[in-house]
Design a protein around this motif. Structure first.
Motif, PDB file in Angstrom:
ATOM      1  N   GLY A 163      27.095  38.283  29.652  1.00  0.00           N
ATOM      2  CA  GLY A 163      27.756  38.534  30.925  1.00  0.00           C
ATOM      3  C   GLY A 163      27.658  39.980  31.350  1.00  0.00           C
ATOM      4  N   ALA A 221      29.319  43.290  33.756  1.00  0.00           N
ATOM      5  CA  ALA A 221      30.582  43.861  34.241  1.00  0.00           C
ATOM      6  C   ALA A 221      30.861  43.449  35.681  1.00  0.00           C
ATOM      7  CB  ALA A 221      30.535  45.384  34.123  1.00  0.00           C
ATOM      8  N   ASP A 225      30.387  40.443  36.950  1.00  0.00           N
ATOM      9  CA  ASP A 225      30.712  39.021  37.081  1.00  0.00           C
ATOM     10  C   ASP A 225      32.087  38.820  37.714  1.00  0.00           C
ATOM     11  OD1 ASP A 225      28.325  38.365  35.898  1.00  0.00           O
ATOM     12  OD2 ASP A 225      29.188  37.950  33.917  1.00  0.00           O
ATOM     13  N   ARG A 230      35.286  35.666  38.589  1.00  0.00           N
ATOM     14  CA  ARG A 230      35.802  34.316  38.390  1.00  0.00           C
ATOM     15  C   ARG A 230      36.522  33.900  39.669  1.00  0.00           C
ATOM     16  NH1 ARG A 230      41.346  34.098  34.863  1.00  0.00           N
ATOM     17  NH2 ARG A 230      42.409  35.874  35.816  1.00  0.00           N
ATOM     18  N   SER A 281      36.978  40.272  40.024  1.00  0.00           N
ATOM     19  CA  SER A 281      35.973  40.850  39.141  1.00  0.00           C
ATOM     20  C   SER A 281      36.583  41.145  37.780  1.00  0.00           C
ATOM     21  CB  SER A 281      35.411  42.137  39.749  1.00  0.00           C
ATOM     22  OG  SER A 281      36.409  43.146  39.762  1.00  0.00           O
ATOM     23  N   ARG A 282      35.738  41.458  36.801  1.00  0.00           N
ATOM     24  CA  ARG A 282      36.247  41.787  35.462  1.00  0.00           C
ATOM     25  C   ARG A 282      37.162  43.012  35.496  1.00  0.00           C
ATOM     26  NH1 ARG A 282      33.630  39.014  31.300  1.00  0.00           N
ATOM     27  NH2 ARG A 282      31.610  38.084  31.839  1.00  0.00           N
ATOM     28  N   SER A 283      36.942  43.888  36.467  1.00  0.00           N
ATOM     29  CA  SER A 283      37.765  45.088  36.574  1.00  0.00           C
ATOM     30  C   SER A 283      39.084  44.843  37.302  1.00  0.00           C
ATOM     31  CB  SER A 283      36.983  46.194  37.293  1.00  0.00           C
ATOM     32  OG  SER A 283      36.632  45.782  38.608  1.00  0.00           O
ATOM     33  N   GLU A 289      35.020  30.489  33.771  1.00  0.00           N
ATOM     34  CA  GLU A 289      34.274  31.649  33.286  1.00  0.00           C
ATOM     35  C   GLU A 289      34.043  32.710  34.358  1.00  0.00           C
ATOM     36  OE1 GLU A 289      33.644  31.812  30.152  1.00  0.00           O
ATOM     37  OE2 GLU A 289      34.232  29.745  29.703  1.00  0.00           O
ATOM     38  N   PHE A 290      33.848  33.941  33.903  1.00  0.00           N
ATOM     39  CA  PHE A 290      33.288  34.989  34.746  1.00  0.00           C
ATOM     40  C   PHE A 290      31.766  34.799  34.774  1.00  0.00           C
ATOM     41  CE2 PHE A 290      37.309  37.037  33.764  1.00  0.00           C
ATOM     42  CZ  PHE A 290      37.598  37.756  34.917  1.00  0.00           C
TER      43      PHE A 290
END
Length: 488
Positions: free
Chosen positions: A4, A6, A8, A10, A48-50, A98-99
């Protein structure tokens, strides 16, 4: 799938609703007449993941008469099933845990397409499951909204987000090993082309002259072919044909040629083009060849103007009688349309002799990008066609066309048949909706997400855009279907 990126995202939330749209003039294709449709409007919220969040929007007509022309399912039942299918996939996309990149999310959720098509049809007691084309059309607004949200969360146009920097998998993961090490950035443009020719539809019921007009709508839009050419400076005309009446088909092209020649002479235009659409009604390639030969012998200049033939025979590629197009393709490009539902279908069509690909946003942003990559890999003719897409669905189609190298033209006929939803969008993008010199100006379709700005009135009514009293558009038919991730 690999570990994955950064970048990505969900999915947090999916909202969906339906908007009734009536036609100012009837549209006939495939032997059926359409005078209304529904827009499937979708909103997708991502994270986002962040931890950054953004919303995206997608819209597309149901288009069941085109996507599901079954003798076993009544049009109203097919329309209801496609709406139910869209609602179900709002739930399934929202529950994807999932992301990932939007391409990967759509690809993985798409593994449920066929299974849910049968479940929906069984629940509604229909004689057959939703065909693959109807599945793609029903889910295309959600797919579009997901890509749009992905661009907005990263504050970039989505065509800047298709490289190895953002995608976890190369194209071989989705297609085959011929694409190993390649990503969609190889087959798309970072910035849109400045303009594209518009293909104007000449429907089978459309009047060519004043003598053909039986009921002129109470508006200021053109009605006859000559009026449309003069008003929009048209240079590309898509002619709907019967496919089962050779004399009528040849005469129709010759009649269009006569009207177009007179109208183009008045505006000093020496070059224009035709495409011919039989809506799968031809029973053989020989019919098409005879049609072309008769047009050529009657009016060689009209034959020369034919840019391509749109899928003339059945979309059923597995039938023993599936027509081979090799000899037709020696005369004119023959493009896949209704039969193009995935990469395997594209390969099969190539075996049958098809030499071109018609991209359509209604088949989904993801599948359209895959088809565009394959068509370029195999050096096939490319065009972008329409599902009578009004408002933001037309902007989506234009943005797709403007970011694919080698597109010959983009079709757009909602302005003829159901222009109501265009009104608010025209205020911000007049050069897309007001045609000049036969072209759509696309250079502004480089904003975040799918390429165009979302006004406040979209954000406030995400799944049912109203058009401030426009008589072509009814308000949202039903309450919004809302699905929110359960974090527990």
């Amino acid at each position: 799938m690999s570990k994955g990126k950064a970048t990505d995202v969900r999915i947090l939330n999916v909202e969906i609703g339906f908007e009734a749209v009536s036609f100012r003039a009837p549209l006939k294709f495939g032997g059926r007449v359409v005078d209304h449709t529904y827009l499937i409007n979708a909103r997708v919220d991502v994270e986002s993941r962040s931890g950054n969040q953004a919303s995206g929007y997608g819209s597309m007509p149901v288009g069941n008469v085109w996507a599901w022309p079954s003798p076993n399912v009544e049009p109203a039942d097919g329309e209801a099933a496609m709406k139910a299918y869209a609602e179900k996939f709002a739930e399934l996309f929202a529950s994807y845990p999932e992301f990932a990149h939007p391409l990967e999310i759509h690809f993985n959720v798409g593994a449920e397409f066929h299974h849910q098509a049968k479940k929906i049809s069984d629940r509604l007691n229909l004689a057959e499951p939703l065909p693959q084309l109807a599945q793609l059309v029903s889910t295309s607004p959600i797919d579009a909204a997901l890509h749009d949200a992905y661009g907005r969360v990263h504050k970039k146009n989505i065509f800047h987000l298709l490289s190895a920097e953002y995608c976890n998998e190369d194209l071989s993961y989705f297609l085959d090993e011929q694409f190993a090490g390649e990503y969609l950035d190889k087959y798309t443009l970072r910035e849109p082309v400045a303009k594209l020719p518009l293909y104007h539809l000449v429907g089978a019921l459309d009047p060519l002259t004043d003598a053909d007009v039986t009921d002129r709508p109470d508006d200021d839009l053109p009605m006859t072919l000559g009026e449309w050419i003069a008003a929009d400076g048209l240079t590309h005309l898509k002619i709907k044909l019967s496919g089962d009446n050779l004399d009528w088909d040849v005469d129709r092209v010759l009649a269009v040629e006569k009207i177009a020649t007179d109208a183009q002479a008045k505006r000093g235009c020496a070059e224009w083009f035709y495409s011919c659409d039989f809506n799968e009604k031809c029973d053989s390639a020989e019919y098409v060849i005879e049609f072309l030969n008769r047009v050529k012998s009657s009016a060689a200049q009209a034959y020369d103007r034919i840019q391509y033939i749109e899928q003339p025979t059945s979309r059923d590629l597995e039938a023993a009688s599936a027509a081979k197009m090799h000899d037709v393709a020696k005369l004119k490009p023959v493009v896949i349309d209704e039969a193009l539902v995935d990469y395997e279908a594209l390969l099969k069509c190539r075996e049958l002799g098809y030499s071109g690909v018609a991209l359509k946003a209604c088949k989904g942003q993801t599948e359209s990008l895959f088809a565009a990559a394959a068509a370029q890999k195999f050096d096939m003719f490319l065009c972008v066609q329409d599902l009578t897409c009004p408002g933001s669905s037309f902007l989506h189609s234009c943005s797709l066309a403007a970011h694919i190298p080698g597109i010959a033209a983009v079709e757009g006929n909602a302005r003829q048949y159901c222009p109501g939803p265009n009104k608010k969008w025209r205020k911000r993008y007049p050069a897309v909706f007001d045609i000049k010199d036969g072209n759509i100006v696309t250079d502004r379709l480089n904003e975040h997400g799918l390429g165009f700005h979302l006004p406040e009135w979209v954000s406030s009514i995400p799944a049912g855009v109203k058009d401030d009293g426009a008589d072509q558009v009814a308000t949202t038919e039903r309450i919004v279907k809302k699905t929110v991730r359960d974090e527990s």
